[in-house]
Design a protein around this motif. Structure first.
Motif, PDB file in Angstrom:
ATOM      1  N   SER A   1      -8.669   8.999  -5.755  1.00 37.01           N
ATOM      2  CA  SER A   1      -9.733   8.577  -6.665  1.00 37.01           C
ATOM      3  C   SER A   1      -9.402   7.232  -7.300  1.00 37.01           C
ATOM      4  CB  SER A   1      -9.933   9.625  -7.754  1.00 37.01           C
ATOM      5  OG  SER A   1      -8.816   9.641  -8.637  1.00 37.01           O
ATOM      6  N   GLU A   2     -10.414   6.599  -7.862  1.00 39.73           N
ATOM      7  CA  GLU A   2     -10.190   5.329  -8.548  1.00 39.73           C
ATOM      8  C   GLU A   2      -9.263   5.507  -9.741  1.00 39.73           C
ATOM      9  OE1 GLU A   2     -10.244   1.390  -9.126  1.00 39.73           O
ATOM     10  OE2 GLU A   2     -11.310   2.383  -7.469  1.00 39.73           O
ATOM     11  N   ALA A   3      -9.399   6.635 -10.458  1.00 39.08           N
ATOM     12  CA  ALA A   3      -8.531   6.895 -11.612  1.00 39.08           C
ATOM     13  C   ALA A   3      -7.077   7.058 -11.167  1.00 39.08           C
ATOM     14  CB  ALA A   3      -9.000   8.148 -12.353  1.00 39.08           C
ATOM     15  N   GLU A   4      -6.860   7.750 -10.047  1.00 43.00           N
ATOM     16  CA  GLU A   4      -5.502   7.929  -9.528  1.00 43.00           C
ATOM     17  C   GLU A   4      -4.909   6.587  -9.096  1.00 43.00           C
ATOM     18  OE1 GLU A   4      -5.560  12.416  -7.609  1.00 43.00           O
ATOM     19  OE2 GLU A   4      -6.600  10.808  -6.545  1.00 43.00           O
ATOM     20  N   LEU A   5      -5.738   5.746  -8.494  1.00 41.14           N
ATOM     21  CA  LEU A   5      -5.260   4.426  -8.091  1.00 41.14           C
ATOM     22  C   LEU A   5      -4.850   3.603  -9.298  1.00 41.14           C
ATOM     23  CD1 LEU A   5      -4.774   2.091  -6.144  1.00 41.14           C
ATOM     24  CD2 LEU A   5      -7.235   1.619  -6.186  1.00 41.14           C
ATOM     25  N   GLN A   6      -5.668   3.603 -10.339  1.00 39.05           N
ATOM     26  CA  GLN A   6      -5.356   2.812 -11.529  1.00 39.05           C
ATOM     27  C   GLN A   6      -4.088   3.297 -12.210  1.00 39.05           C
ATOM     28  OE1 GLN A   6      -6.801  -0.075 -12.192  1.00 39.05           O
ATOM     29  NE2 GLN A   6      -7.926   0.388 -10.302  1.00 39.05           N
ATOM     30  N   LEU A   7      -3.847   4.607 -12.201  1.00 42.53           N
ATOM     31  CA  LEU A   7      -2.605   5.141 -12.771  1.00 42.53           C
ATOM     32  C   LEU A   7      -1.407   4.663 -11.954  1.00 42.53           C
ATOM     33  CD1 LEU A   7      -1.013   6.955 -14.690  1.00 42.53           C
ATOM     34  CD2 LEU A   7      -1.527   8.895 -13.178  1.00 42.53           C
ATOM     35  N   ALA A   8      -1.524   4.703 -10.632  1.00 44.09           N
ATOM     36  CA  ALA A   8      -0.430   4.240  -9.772  1.00 44.09           C
ATOM     37  C   ALA A   8      -0.157   2.759  -9.980  1.00 44.09           C
ATOM     38  CB  ALA A   8      -0.761   4.524  -8.308  1.00 44.09           C
ATOM     39  N   VAL A   9      -1.215   1.967 -10.114  1.00 45.34           N
ATOM     40  CA  VAL A   9      -1.061   0.527 -10.350  1.00 45.34           C
ATOM     41  C   VAL A   9      -0.333   0.280 -11.671  1.00 45.34           C
ATOM     42  CG1 VAL A   9      -2.313  -1.596 -10.908  1.00 45.34           C
ATOM     43  CG2 VAL A   9      -3.001  -0.221  -8.928  1.00 45.34           C
ATOM     44  N   ALA A  10      -0.746   0.990 -12.727  1.00 49.12           N
ATOM     45  CA  ALA A  10      -0.114   0.814 -14.042  1.00 49.12           C
ATOM     46  C   ALA A  10       1.362   1.200 -13.995  1.00 49.12           C
ATOM     47  CB  ALA A  10      -0.854   1.650 -15.089  1.00 49.12           C
ATOM     48  N   LYS A  11       1.682   2.292 -13.312  1.00 47.28           N
ATOM     49  CA  LYS A  11       3.073   2.731 -13.202  1.00 47.28           C
ATOM     50  C   LYS A  11       3.907   1.725 -12.416  1.00 47.28           C
ATOM     51  CE  LYS A  11       3.592   7.140 -12.086  1.00 47.28           C
ATOM     52  NZ  LYS A  11       3.290   8.461 -11.463  1.00 47.28           N
TER      53      LYS A  11
ATOM     54  N   MET B   1       0.842  -1.210   0.000  1.00 43.55           N
ATOM     55  CA  MET B   1       0.000   0.000   0.000  1.00 43.55           C
ATOM     56  C   MET B   1       0.872   1.252   0.000  1.00 43.55           C
ATOM     57  SD  MET B   1      -2.811  -1.634   0.108  1.00 43.55           S
ATOM     58  CE  MET B   1      -3.239  -3.311   0.548  1.00 43.55           C
ATOM     59  N   LEU B   2       1.911   1.235   0.820  1.00 47.79           N
ATOM     60  CA  LEU B   2       2.802   2.396   0.885  1.00 47.79           C
ATOM     61  C   LEU B   2       3.560   2.599  -0.420  1.00 47.79           C
ATOM     62  CD1 LEU B   2       4.157   1.838   4.495  1.00 47.79           C
ATOM     63  CD2 LEU B   2       2.651   3.692   3.756  1.00 47.79           C
ATOM     64  N   ARG B   3       3.891   1.501  -1.083  1.00 48.06           N
ATOM     65  CA  ARG B   3       4.575   1.632  -2.376  1.00 48.06           C
ATOM     66  C   ARG B   3       3.660   2.293  -3.394  1.00 48.06           C
ATOM     67  NH1 ARG B   3       8.343  -1.083  -5.706  1.00 48.06           N
ATOM     68  NH2 ARG B   3       9.160   0.661  -6.927  1.00 48.06           N
ATOM     69  N   LEU B   4       2.385   1.912  -3.385  1.00 55.02           N
ATOM     70  CA  LEU B   4       1.428   2.555  -4.291  1.00 55.02           C
ATOM     71  C   LEU B   4       1.266   4.038  -3.965  1.00 55.02           C
ATOM     72  CD1 LEU B   4      -1.393  -0.123  -4.706  1.00 55.02           C
ATOM     73  CD2 LEU B   4      -0.042   0.898  -6.542  1.00 55.02           C
ATOM     74  N   LEU B   5       1.231   4.368  -2.681  1.00 56.63           N
ATOM     75  CA  LEU B   5       1.142   5.778  -2.300  1.00 56.63           C
ATOM     76  C   LEU B   5       2.377   6.541  -2.743  1.00 56.63           C
ATOM     77  CD1 LEU B   5      -0.366   5.469   1.297  1.00 56.63           C
ATOM     78  CD2 LEU B   5      -1.481   6.453  -0.713  1.00 56.63           C
ATOM     79  N   GLN B   6       3.546   5.921  -2.627  1.00 56.11           N
ATOM     80  CA  GLN B   6       4.781   6.561  -3.104  1.00 56.11           C
ATOM     81  C   GLN B   6       4.690   6.861  -4.591  1.00 56.11           C
ATOM     82  OE1 GLN B   6       7.920   3.960  -3.892  1.00 56.11           O
ATOM     83  NE2 GLN B   6       9.375   5.576  -4.421  1.00 56.11           N
ATOM     84  N   VAL B   7       4.253   5.884  -5.376  1.00 58.05           N
ATOM     85  CA  VAL B   7       4.141   6.069  -6.825  1.00 58.05           C
ATOM     86  C   VAL B   7       3.125   7.154  -7.143  1.00 58.05           C
ATOM     87  CG1 VAL B   7       3.470   4.946  -8.980  1.00 58.05           C
ATOM     88  CG2 VAL B   7       4.887   3.723  -7.328  1.00 58.05           C
ATOM     89  N   HIS B   8       1.977   7.117  -6.476  1.00 59.23           N
ATOM     90  CA  HIS B   8       0.935   8.127  -6.698  1.00 59.23           C
ATOM     91  C   HIS B   8       1.425   9.533  -6.378  1.00 59.23           C
ATOM     92  CE1 HIS B   8      -2.704  10.488  -6.262  1.00 59.23           C
ATOM     93  NE2 HIS B   8      -2.465  10.634  -4.964  1.00 59.23           N
ATOM     94  N   LEU B   9       2.148   9.665  -5.276  1.00 62.81           N
ATOM     95  CA  LEU B   9       2.553  10.986  -4.808  1.00 62.81           C
ATOM     96  C   LEU B   9       3.809  11.524  -5.489  1.00 62.81           C
ATOM     97  CD1 LEU B   9       2.008  10.422  -0.992  1.00 62.81           C
ATOM     98  CD2 LEU B   9       0.805  12.133  -2.364  1.00 62.81           C
ATOM     99  N   GLY B  10       4.778  10.644  -5.749  1.00 62.04           N
ATOM    100  CA  GLY B  10       6.084  11.204  -6.082  1.00 62.04           C
ATOM    101  C   GLY B  10       6.927  10.525  -7.116  1.00 62.04           C
ATOM    102  N   VAL B  11       6.346   9.718  -7.999  1.00 59.16           N
ATOM    103  CA  VAL B  11       7.154   9.056  -9.026  1.00 59.16           C
ATOM    104  C   VAL B  11       6.672   9.493 -10.414  1.00 59.16           C
ATOM    105  CG1 VAL B  11       7.845   6.869 -10.052  1.00 59.16           C
ATOM    106  CG2 VAL B  11       7.646   7.066  -7.572  1.00 59.16           C
ATOM    107  N   GLY B  12       7.561  10.130 -11.164  1.00 62.46           N
ATOM    108  CA  GLY B  12       7.236  10.518 -12.539  1.00 62.46           C
ATOM    109  C   GLY B  12       6.548  11.871 -12.634  1.00 62.46           C
TER     110      GLY B  12
END
Length: 413
Positions: free
Chosen positions: A317-327, A243-254
């Protein structure tokens, strides 16, 4: 866990090898920070029948790439060589652990190199800021300093200290991972040698409780301010680590991440912004960082604090989650392109007591994760923020007051 693991790549012309031992810098005693990294460097300066000069010549004459370094948790020897040289090169890295020279002259040379590296790091505002953040997260515990250590501590380390520490190198917890197409007899010979190594008791110290202070600063006369907000989170084997890895990607990767879009693109507050999650055996640090102009530092801090409150108060949001998952899926695929990368991954997972297919298991979980689960993980592990600042003294004074006000307002709510 087997002593030797093979990632078989039939016909591969290159062999990658990793030896991993649970001898990271967390074992450095107070007053000798940098000991394990100094030992790691000395291991490449002679062993068995090779003095330092012959050792370097032998490696170079085979066109091999060899490095040895200590991280916080692990000491790693990494080798890449031609397959036809495997019977010469792989036994060499075992000999580095079985019969290191630890020659005093070579220790002094390696010590001088590490001290020079420390001096260069002290010229980097980001490094200075990070050095101040670590004690806020870990007090003076095993994760509180960089593996390279401190200048005075390095001067305190004597030959006898390294000789004593080197007795742990041939421990049964050592793991050798080979990626490529090594000869079958080489694998068996390595397994026989490692099975003769000692059952040396090695116990990593427990991290200290979190200190009460949550602010630190270092004066640096530059035209910019570096802000680092850090959180002490969980170990790599915790279920919340995904979960924290996904939050890292959502917040600060790319460039599509939340902090980049809001703080840099929309508001133009930062030169650089990102989030790092350094996975450890326990208490992995998550660090949100940015650099900005001195005149906009308080505004940038406000923006960073607002994003922190957002992530612990409302689900993405669900869209933000899906982007983080794809990344994250893409990053995972890129991280195992080469034999060396796969050897690194397998060695780390097994050394931490995780199954070889741990990453595949995590990837299967990604599509079932919901935003509410990320919010729950954020509320568990990102509640206590610690702030480190590097910049001019005038900016630090104003930012400290700003931070203290924000803390009072937060506690008032």
């Amino acid at each position: 866990m087997k002593s030797v693991e093979l990632i078989h790549q039939p016909g591969a012309p290159i062999l990658s090898a990793r030896i991993v031992l649970p001898l990271g810098s967390i074992l450095d005693p107070i007053g000798m920070k940098g000991r394990q990294q100094l030992l790691a460097g000395v291991l490449t300066r002679g062993c068995a029948e090779f003095n330092a000069e012959k050792f370097a010549s032998f490696v170079e004459s085979h066109g091999a790439n060899l490095r040895c370094e200590a991280g916080e948790d692990l000491l790693v020897i990494a080798l890449k060589c031609n397959r036809i040289d495997a019977n010469s090169m792989v036994p060499l890295i075992l000999a580095m652990l079985e019969s290191p020279h630890c020659n005093e002259e070579q220790i002094n040379l390696e010590r001088d190199l590490n001290i020079q590296m420390l001096k260069r790091l002290q010229e980097d505002p980001f490094q200075l800021c990070h050095d101040k953040l670590k004690p806020l997260l870990f007090d003076d515990g095993p994760y509180s300093s960089d593996p390279i250590g401190f200048k005075q501590d390095l001067k305190n380390i004597k030959q006898k200290n390294l000789l004593e520490t080197s007795k742990q190198l041939t421990c049964r917890k050592a793991l050798l991972v080979l990626a490529g197409d090594p000869p079958a007899e080489l694998i068996e010979n390595c397994r026989e040698r490692l099975n003769l190594w000692n059952n040396v008791p090695i116990s990593a110290p427990e991290p200290n409780p979190e200190p009460a202070l949550n602010f630190a600063s270092v004066v640096c006369n530059t035209e910019q301010v570096v802000l680092m907000m850090g959180f002490r989170t969980v170990g790599i084997d915790n279920t919340d680590s995904l979960m924290l890895r996904l939050l890292q990607v959502h917040l600060g990767v790319g460039m599509s991440c939340r902090l980049f879009q809001v703080i840099r693109e929309e508001r133009g507050l930062a030169y650089d912004v990102g989030v790092e999650l350094m996975m450890r055996r326990s208490n992995s640090p998550m660090v949100w960082h940015l650099s900005c102009a001195v005149g906009r530092a308080c505004e940038a801090l406000d923006a960073l604090l607002a994003e922190w409150q957002n992530i612990i108060q409302a689900p993405i949001s669900e869209a933000e989650l899906q982007l983080a998952v794809a990344k994250l899926k893409g990053m995972e695929a890129l991280s195992r392109e080469t034999g060396g990368q796969r050897a690194d991954r397998l060695a780390m997972l097994l050394s931490y007591g995780l199954p070889a297919d741990h990453n595949e298991i995590c990837l299967k979980k990604l599509d079932r994760i919901e935003p509410a689960q990320l919010l729950a993980a954020a509320q568990r592990w990102l509640q206590k923020a610690n702030l480190s600042i590097c910049g001019p003294s005038s900016a630090i004074k104003e930012l400290k007051q700003h931070w203290q006000r924000a803390q009072l307002e937060s506690s008032g709510n």
